[in-house]
Structure formats: C-alpha cells, structure tokens
Design a protein around this motif. Structure first.
Motif, PDB file in Angstrom:
ATOM      1  N   ILE A  26       0.840  -1.208   0.000  1.00 54.23           N
ATOM      2  CA  ILE A  26       0.000   0.000   0.000  1.00 54.23           C
ATOM      3  C   ILE A  26       0.869   1.249   0.000  1.00 54.23           C
ATOM      4  N   LEU A  27       1.936   1.242   0.767  1.00 54.94           N
ATOM      5  CA  LEU A  27       2.846   2.384   0.778  1.00 54.94           C
ATOM      6  C   LEU A  27       3.470   2.617  -0.590  1.00 54.94           C
ATOM      7  N   LYS A  28       3.844   1.547  -1.269  1.00 53.74           N
ATOM      8  CA  LYS A  28       4.428   1.668  -2.609  1.00 53.74           C
ATOM      9  C   LYS A  28       3.411   2.237  -3.591  1.00 53.74           C
ATOM     10  N   ILE A  29       2.175   1.757  -3.507  1.00 51.18           N
ATOM     11  CA  ILE A  29       1.120   2.249  -4.396  1.00 51.18           C
ATOM     12  C   ILE A  29       0.907   3.744  -4.178  1.00 51.18           C
ATOM     13  N   ALA A  81       2.941   5.948  -2.828  1.00 52.94           N
ATOM     14  CA  ALA A  81       4.147   6.705  -3.225  1.00 52.94           C
ATOM     15  C   ALA A  81       4.185   6.877  -4.740  1.00 52.94           C
ATOM     16  N   ASN A  82       3.870   5.816  -5.464  1.00 49.56           N
ATOM     17  CA  ASN A  82       3.847   5.906  -6.929  1.00 49.56           C
ATOM     18  C   ASN A  82       2.723   6.806  -7.421  1.00 49.56           C
ATOM     19  N   ALA A  83       1.582   6.759  -6.767  1.00 47.02           N
ATOM     20  CA  ALA A  83       0.443   7.603  -7.182  1.00 47.02           C
ATOM     21  C   ALA A  83       0.765   9.082  -7.011  1.00 47.02           C
ATOM     22  N   THR A  84       1.492   9.429  -5.962  1.00 44.10           N
ATOM     23  CA  THR A  84       1.811  10.842  -5.748  1.00 44.10           C
ATOM     24  C   THR A  84       2.923  11.314  -6.675  1.00 44.10           C
ATOM     25  N   LYS A  85       3.771  10.433  -7.116  1.00 45.78           N
ATOM     26  CA  LYS A  85       4.828  10.810  -8.076  1.00 45.78           C
ATOM     27  C   LYS A  85       4.223  11.190  -9.408  1.00 45.78           C
ATOM     28  N   ASN A  86       3.148  10.536  -9.775  1.00 45.12           N
ATOM     29  CA  ASN A  86       2.522  10.759 -11.076  1.00 45.12           C
ATOM     30  C   ASN A  86       1.516  11.897 -11.062  1.00 45.12           C
ATOM     31  N   SER A  87       1.321  12.515  -9.902  1.00 45.09           N
ATOM     32  CA  SER A  87       0.310  13.594  -9.813  1.00 45.09           C
ATOM     33  C   SER A  87       0.846  14.893 -10.347  1.00 45.09           C
TER      34      SER A  87
END
Length: 112
Positions: free
Chosen positions: A101-104, A106-112
C-alpha cells in the motif's frame, strides 16, 4: 477555543514556515507577487494578513492554513477521510500488504 493570535505572532509563524521551506523573503515575495518589503511587514506584524493572502501563503508554502495557528507540538487535525485511511492501514495485520500500500501511494503521488 484557543487564544486569539496577534498579527505579530502570525507573522512570526510565517517567518518560521518560510525558513523551514528554505526560502528567502525575496523568493517568497516573488512566488506570491508582492514586494519583499510586504513580506517583511507581514513577518513583523506591521501589516495584517487577510484571509485571501493567508490562504495563498499556506498554499505556496504547502502547509495547511492551521499551521499559522498551531504550535509545532500540536499535531494538525486529520480530516475524517485521513483518519479512516490511517486507522484502516494500521488495522492491516500483514506487514507485506502494508508495504504494498505504501508503494502504491508513493507511486500515485509521483505521477500527480
């Protein structure tokens, strides 16, 4: 209800938040479209911050508006959705699932 803060106290908090961001008065002034002298006046409490400017400063400094009114020792209050997310995360017994969940996120905020 807490005490009413003076313009000088709010200005001091602005100065502290600006310094925590690693910004000069000149840089912050440029970011929000005012003079460096105006930032100096806000920080010294000479000029009062209106609600529009306070919101603009909070957004620019990437802090919640309540950061101007709380002590560092006081945590910022969580929104209901944030509390639900945190409580749900903490209730997950499997550490591997928590890490996923943390990885998901973290990746979601990088793509924002």
């Amino acid at each position: 209800m807490g005490t009413i803060l003076t313009s000088k106290q709010i200005g001091w908090k602005l100065r502290k938040l600006r310094q925590q961001a690693g910004w000069t008065q000149e840089y912050l002034a440029e970011k929000i479209g005012v003079s460096t002298q105006q930032i100096q006046n806000y920080e010294s409490g000479t000029n009062k911050l209106n609600t529009d400017r306070l919101q603009q400063l909070a957004q620019t400094l990437d802090v919640p508006v309540q950061a101007f009114f709380t002590d560092e020792a006081e945590p910022y209050p969580l929104a209901v959705s944030e509390k639900l997310l945190l409580d749900s995360y903490r209730a997950i017994p499997n550490r591997d699932i928590q890490e996923s969940i943390l990885k998901i996120t973290a990746n979601a905020t990088k793509n924002s």
